[in-house]
Design a protein around this motif. Structure first.
Motif, PDB file in Angstrom:
ATOM      1  N   VAL A 565      12.086  -2.848  24.497  1.00 51.24           N
ATOM      2  CA  VAL A 565      12.735  -2.809  23.186  1.00 51.24           C
ATOM      3  C   VAL A 565      11.789  -3.322  22.098  1.00 51.24           C
ATOM      4  CG1 VAL A 565      14.600  -3.844  21.832  1.00 51.24           C
ATOM      5  CG2 VAL A 565      15.070  -2.960  24.114  1.00 51.24           C
ATOM      6  N   GLU A 566      10.983  -4.319  22.445  1.00 52.97           N
ATOM      7  CA  GLU A 566      10.081  -4.922  21.468  1.00 52.97           C
ATOM      8  C   GLU A 566       8.896  -4.014  21.145  1.00 52.97           C
ATOM      9  OE1 GLU A 566       7.169  -8.868  21.217  1.00 52.97           O
ATOM     10  OE2 GLU A 566       8.701  -8.707  22.794  1.00 52.97           O
ATOM     11  N   ARG A 567       8.478  -3.214  22.093  1.00 50.50           N
ATOM     12  CA  ARG A 567       7.209  -2.498  21.976  1.00 50.50           C
ATOM     13  C   ARG A 567       7.121  -1.502  20.817  1.00 50.50           C
ATOM     14  NH1 ARG A 567       3.569  -1.361  27.101  1.00 50.50           N
ATOM     15  NH2 ARG A 567       1.627  -0.946  26.011  1.00 50.50           N
ATOM     16  N   PRO A 568       8.143  -0.657  20.571  1.00 50.13           N
ATOM     17  CA  PRO A 568       7.993   0.334  19.483  1.00 50.13           C
ATOM     18  C   PRO A 568       7.688  -0.298  18.127  1.00 50.13           C
ATOM     19  CG  PRO A 568       9.879   0.881  20.853  1.00 50.13           C
ATOM     20  CD  PRO A 568       9.414  -0.463  21.302  1.00 50.13           C
ATOM     21  N   ALA A 569       8.384  -1.401  17.793  1.00 53.91           N
ATOM     22  CA  ALA A 569       8.141  -2.045  16.498  1.00 53.91           C
ATOM     23  C   ALA A 569       6.724  -2.601  16.428  1.00 53.91           C
ATOM     24  CB  ALA A 569       9.167  -3.150  16.264  1.00 53.91           C
ATOM     25  N   LEU A 570       6.257  -3.189  17.535  1.00 48.91           N
ATOM     26  CA  LEU A 570       4.903  -3.739  17.559  1.00 48.91           C
ATOM     27  C   LEU A 570       3.865  -2.634  17.422  1.00 48.91           C
ATOM     28  CD1 LEU A 570       2.883  -6.011  17.968  1.00 48.91           C
ATOM     29  CD2 LEU A 570       3.261  -5.825  20.443  1.00 48.91           C
ATOM     30  N   GLU A 571       4.048  -1.552  18.149  1.00 47.87           N
ATOM     31  CA  GLU A 571       3.088  -0.452  18.077  1.00 47.87           C
ATOM     32  C   GLU A 571       3.071   0.186  16.691  1.00 47.87           C
ATOM     33  OE1 GLU A 571       4.106   2.205  21.206  1.00 47.87           O
ATOM     34  OE2 GLU A 571       3.158   0.989  22.761  1.00 47.87           O
ATOM     35  N   ALA A 572       4.265   0.355  16.098  1.00 51.09           N
ATOM     36  CA  ALA A 572       4.328   0.965  14.770  1.00 51.09           C
ATOM     37  C   ALA A 572       3.619   0.081  13.736  1.00 51.09           C
ATOM     38  CB  ALA A 572       5.789   1.193  14.372  1.00 51.09           C
ATOM     39  N   ALA A 573       3.860  -1.243  13.832  1.00 48.59           N
ATOM     40  CA  ALA A 573       3.209  -2.147  12.892  1.00 48.59           C
ATOM     41  C   ALA A 573       1.695  -2.150  13.067  1.00 48.59           C
ATOM     42  CB  ALA A 573       3.766  -3.567  13.077  1.00 48.59           C
ATOM     43  N   LEU A 574       1.225  -2.097  14.315  1.00 44.13           N
ATOM     44  CA  LEU A 574      -0.206  -2.094  14.577  1.00 44.13           C
ATOM     45  C   LEU A 574      -0.847  -0.794  14.091  1.00 44.13           C
ATOM     46  CD1 LEU A 574      -2.699  -3.404  15.721  1.00 44.13           C
ATOM     47  CD2 LEU A 574      -1.985  -2.695  18.008  1.00 44.13           C
ATOM     48  N   ALA A 575      -0.178   0.319  14.308  1.00 45.86           N
ATOM     49  CA  ALA A 575      -0.711   1.594  13.840  1.00 45.86           C
ATOM     50  C   ALA A 575      -0.785   1.630  12.313  1.00 45.86           C
ATOM     51  CB  ALA A 575       0.164   2.742  14.355  1.00 45.86           C
ATOM     52  N   GLU A 576       0.250   1.083  11.659  1.00 45.36           N
ATOM     53  CA  GLU A 576       0.255   1.061  10.198  1.00 45.36           C
ATOM     54  C   GLU A 576      -0.876   0.174   9.666  1.00 45.36           C
ATOM     55  OE1 GLU A 576       3.194  -0.331   6.519  1.00 45.36           O
ATOM     56  OE2 GLU A 576       3.973  -0.132   8.562  1.00 45.36           O
ATOM     57  N   ALA A 577      -1.083  -0.995  10.320  1.00 41.50           N
ATOM     58  CA  ALA A 577      -2.155  -1.887   9.889  1.00 41.50           C
ATOM     59  C   ALA A 577      -3.522  -1.264  10.100  1.00 41.50           C
ATOM     60  CB  ALA A 577      -2.054  -3.215  10.646  1.00 41.50           C
ATOM     61  N   THR A 578      -3.672  -0.522  11.187  1.00 41.18           N
ATOM     62  CA  THR A 578      -4.953   0.144  11.457  1.00 41.18           C
ATOM     63  C   THR A 578      -5.227   1.222  10.414  1.00 41.18           C
ATOM     64  OG1 THR A 578      -4.685  -0.300  13.818  1.00 41.18           O
ATOM     65  CG2 THR A 578      -6.268   1.405  13.196  1.00 41.18           C
ATOM     66  N   THR A 579      -4.186   1.981  10.064  1.00 43.70           N
ATOM     67  CA  THR A 579      -4.336   3.007   9.032  1.00 43.70           C
ATOM     68  C   THR A 579      -4.707   2.382   7.689  1.00 43.70           C
ATOM     69  OG1 THR A 579      -2.741   4.431  10.134  1.00 43.70           O
ATOM     70  CG2 THR A 579      -3.132   4.844   7.796  1.00 43.70           C
ATOM     71  N   ARG A 580      -4.055   1.252   7.383  1.00 37.46           N
ATOM     72  CA  ARG A 580      -4.364   0.568   6.120  1.00 37.46           C
ATOM     73  C   ARG A 580      -5.817   0.097   6.103  1.00 37.46           C
ATOM     74  NH1 ARG A 580      -2.498  -5.439   4.517  1.00 37.46           N
ATOM     75  NH2 ARG A 580      -3.574  -5.576   2.506  1.00 37.46           N
ATOM     76  N   PHE A 581      -6.277  -0.461   7.234  1.00 34.88           N
ATOM     77  CA  PHE A 581      -7.662  -0.918   7.270  1.00 34.88           C
ATOM     78  C   PHE A 581      -8.630   0.257   7.156  1.00 34.88           C
ATOM     79  CE2 PHE A 581     -11.531  -1.645   9.761  1.00 34.88           C
ATOM     80  CZ  PHE A 581     -12.114  -2.601   8.951  1.00 34.88           C
ATOM     81  N   GLU A 582      -8.306   1.354   7.810  1.00 32.86           N
ATOM     82  CA  GLU A 582      -9.167   2.539   7.731  1.00 32.86           C
ATOM     83  C   GLU A 582      -9.290   3.023   6.290  1.00 32.86           C
ATOM     84  OE1 GLU A 582      -7.616   5.838   9.839  1.00 32.86           O
ATOM     85  OE2 GLU A 582      -9.490   6.943   9.843  1.00 32.86           O
ATOM     86  N   ARG A 583      -8.189   2.861   5.559  1.00 31.25           N
ATOM     87  CA  ARG A 583      -8.172   3.320   4.178  1.00 31.25           C
ATOM     88  C   ARG A 583      -8.876   2.336   3.236  1.00 31.25           C
ATOM     89  NH1 ARG A 583      -3.143   3.632   3.865  1.00 31.25           N
ATOM     90  NH2 ARG A 583      -2.720   1.657   2.807  1.00 31.25           N
ATOM     91  N   GLU A 584      -8.675   1.015   3.451  1.00 29.99           N
ATOM     92  CA  GLU A 584      -9.149   0.030   2.490  1.00 29.99           C
ATOM     93  C   GLU A 584     -10.425  -0.684   2.913  1.00 29.99           C
ATOM     94  OE1 GLU A 584      -5.988  -2.708   1.888  1.00 29.99           O
ATOM     95  OE2 GLU A 584      -4.531  -1.177   1.303  1.00 29.99           O
ATOM     96  N   LEU A 585     -10.595  -0.887   4.234  1.00 31.04           N
ATOM     97  CA  LEU A 585     -11.709  -1.697   4.744  1.00 31.04           C
ATOM     98  C   LEU A 585     -11.792  -3.048   4.024  1.00 31.04           C
ATOM     99  CD1 LEU A 585     -14.552   0.904   5.292  1.00 31.04           C
ATOM    100  CD2 LEU A 585     -13.186  -0.259   7.012  1.00 31.04           C
ATOM    101  N   SER A 586     -10.624  -3.674   3.836  1.00 28.52           N
ATOM    102  CA  SER A 586     -10.573  -4.957   3.120  1.00 28.52           C
ATOM    103  C   SER A 586     -10.359  -6.099   4.100  1.00 28.52           C
ATOM    104  CB  SER A 586      -9.422  -4.940   2.109  1.00 28.52           C
ATOM    105  OG  SER A 586      -8.177  -4.891   2.777  1.00 28.52           O
ATOM    106  N   ASP A 587     -10.641  -7.312   3.607  1.00 25.23           N
ATOM    107  CA  ASP A 587     -10.485  -8.502   4.434  1.00 25.23           C
ATOM    108  C   ASP A 587      -9.017  -8.685   4.859  1.00 25.23           C
ATOM    109  OD1 ASP A 587     -10.863 -10.929   5.683  1.00 25.23           O
ATOM    110  OD2 ASP A 587     -10.786 -12.078   3.827  1.00 25.23           O
TER     111      ASP A 587
END
Length: 619
Positions: A565-587
């Motif tokens: 039950v916990e996994r989908p939310a964690l994976e979605a948040a991690l994927a979103e953070a990875t996409t954000r980093f790919e876009r911004e490359l910020s600290d």
């Protein structure tokens, strides 16, 4: 005829109050309650509410209040026993046959009420007499005006060991002892329990005196307790009583809050300052029964205990007692008073505005747990920090409600991770290009991932064991079909699950039991692939072992479902953070992505530990 409290409680629990009232009053749902124009007085806008969870109706216009039985007597005009019989027939309950012993006990209780009322009247008279001078002087030092003294029923117990017996001579000695007013010792003459004390009546939910509390006035009696309460009697059970509840409950329904303080003098001080929705336990830690009493009034009462170490320990004891009882929307909030101050001290020093400010900043229960355990011991060594994690998880294990336990586990582990593994930077540097960190006086640190490493990060965030975990849990639920009902709601709310779960839940809705061997046939009937052991062959969960002990198996299955039950939310948040980093490359983007990646690695570690755990076999 006398009916036991247990029977009446069961009758109320089996009756849906809105169904009873809705037969004659048109009710409209308003959130968790129902509203209507009050049937007890004329009004144009609805002020009458019905709450099925708490089992009572209340009108904010005329004050009408009661449960299903009270509705039948007050609105329908039935006699009490006729109301009970009609509701019992509807609930499928048999009204108990008359019990002579219960009738005699009720008769005795009524007589004890008479004793307590007479004692209260005498104590009040003594306060107004010349021998009550010291008591009146003490009340003046507390700042209590005449209205407060009268409203809360203050009195005075004279010094004499036989004074009360003489004043209440019309009652037998045995009755005075049973009421807790006199103390009988085997080889000595009985004597008055309360002597030389400022007296305060303790009342039940109907406002009847059932006990007393007394504060000593003589400063030279250092061997006597400062506060003395009545013992438990047929009228009084201190673990089931909250001081001032009969006054605070109506005020709490108006304000939406209920405040719990340590003692009755704090209750009175707050009431004198205009904060009337206050109650207190009576010389004991807050009990489970008292917590349930609080929740019948409001969903999140506020604990406002003293700011000293003892007060904070009392708050923590209340928190730990509440954990197994937690249910959706029902919790506690906690106010931490300045060290060394009780609510009365704070009112005198800083005024009601300061106290109201603190009440508005009350901490949640999870905040209290985290701060109390974090500050409980030094956290210097790795062993110290591991001890903190163990204490936090022990609290989580005490929570019976699975969804709340899962959310507490996630929240507390997030806080623990941020505390135990802080970011090691001074905030004065900045990212230079894509691969170098440069900052004034800052130590070297690994460069953040560049675009060439994004693919690796995405692969890390996708969770390769998810299909196998789903298949293992499907097999586990088929093996233990009685657990489907326990987890159906959590699974139904989880996005992206294997479609075979939907079939399993539908099967549960249709029947009370599911034969494990029939799962493949049911799946084929719905056009889905049968469940093969090869799908989860790499996972050796204890609940998949046919020889596992049942209690351990269902516990392991519950933990595996919690991960699923916990996994989908964690994976979605991690994927979103990875996409954000790919876009911004910020600290900031990199830090968030790294935090979630670490949570993902911890998650996978928990899964590996569970999947390799040896099953516990029955003895």
């Amino acid at each position: 005829m006398s009916l036991s409290p247990a029977f009446l409680d069961e009758l109320r629990a089996r009756i849906t109050l809105s169904g009873v009232i809705g037969r004659t009053v048109r009710l409209t749902r308003a959130g968790r309650e129902f509203k209507a124009c009050c049937p007890f007085h004329n009004e144009k806008s609805p002020s009458f509410t019905v709450n099925d969870e708490k089992g009572f109706y209340h009108c904010f216009g005329c004050g009408a209040h009661g449960d299903a039985i009270r509705w039948m007597t007050d609105q329908r005009g039935l006699a009490f026993m006729d109301a009970v019989k009609e509701l019992a027939a509807e609930a499928g309950l048999d009204v108990p046959a008359p019990d002579p012993r219960a009738a005699r006990a009720a008769e005795r209780r009524d007589t004890l009420h008479d004793v307590m009322a007479a004692a209260q009247a005498w104590y009040r008279d003594c306060l107004a007499s010349p021998e009550g001078d010291a008591a009146r002087a003490y009340l003046a030092t507390r700042g209590f005006d005449a209205h407060t003294v009268s409203r809360f029923g203050f009195g005075y117990a004279p010094e004499g060991r036989q004074a009360l017996k003489a004043a209440l001579s019309r009652f037998p000695e045995a009755m005075l002892v049973e009421a807790g007013l006199r103390i009988a010792v085997d080889d000595r003459e009985p004597y008055d329990r309360f002597r030389g004390r400022l007296m305060l009546p303790i009342e039940d939910a109907r406002g009847r005196v059932i006990a007393f509390g007394g504060r000593i006035l003589a400063k030279d009696k250092t061997d006597a307790p400062k506060y003395l309460n009545s013992p438990d009697t047929p009228l009084f059970d201190k673990g089931r009583t909250l001081y001032n509840l009969h006054r605070a409950a109506p005020a709490a329904r108006q304000s939406g809050r209920l405040i719990v303080v340590e003692g009755y003098m704090d209750v009175i001080a707050l009431a004198a300052a205009g904060i009337t929705e206050c109650v207190a336990p009576l010389g004991t830690a807050l009990t489970e029964t008292q917590i349930e009493l609080l929740w019948r009034q409001v969903e999140t009462p506020i604990l406002c205990f003293d700011g000293d170490a003892a007060g904070q320990r009392a708050a923590m004891r209340a928190v730990t007692r509440a954990l197994p009882l937690l249910r959706p929307a029902h919790s506690l909030r906690i106010v931490r008073l300045p060290e060394g101050l009780d609510p009365d001290d704070l009112l005198k020093a800083r005024g009601a505005t300061a106290l109201e400010k603190l009440l508005g900043e009350a901490k949640s229960l999870v905040d209290m747990l985290w701060e109390a355990e974090r500050d409980a011991a030094p956290l210097v060594t790795p062993e110290d920090k591991a001890g903190l994690k163990a204490r936090l998880l022990a609290h989580v294990e005490a929570i019976a409600q699975p969804d709340i336990a899962s959310l507490y586990r996630r929240e507390l582990l997030d806080r623990y991770s941020a505390f135990a593994f802080p970011r090691r930077e001074n905030g004065q540097g900045r990212w230079q290009g894509e691969n170098r960190w440069q900052g004034k006086g800052s130590p070297a640190r690994p460069a953040p991932p560049n675009r060439e490493n994004i693919g690796r990060l995405r692969r890390a965030s996708q969770g390769g064991a998810r299909d196998a975990l789903s298949a293992a849990i499907l097999a586990g639920l088929a093996r233990w079909p009685g657990e489907i009902a326990r987890h159906a709601e959590a699974l139904a709310r989880t996005p992206g699950l294997d479609p075979r779960f939907s079939v399993l839940l539908d099967c549960h809705d249709a029947t009370d039991a599911l034969e494990s061997e029939s799962l493949s046939t049911i799946l084929a009937r719905h056009g889905l692939e049968r469940l093969e052991a090869a799908e989860y062959s790499g996972l050796r969960f204890g609940f998949l072992n046919p020889d596992a002990a049942p209690e351990q198996a269902v516990s392991d299955l519950a933990q595996a479902i919690e991960l699923l039950v916990e996994r989908p939310a964690l994976e979605a948040a991690l994927a979103e953070a990875t996409t954000r980093f790919e876009r911004e490359l910020s600290d900031d983007a990199f830090a968030e992505q790294q935090r979630l990646l670490k949570r993902k690695l911890e998650f996978d570690s928990r899964l590996r530990q569970m999947a390799t755990r040896q099953a516990v076999l029955p003895q």
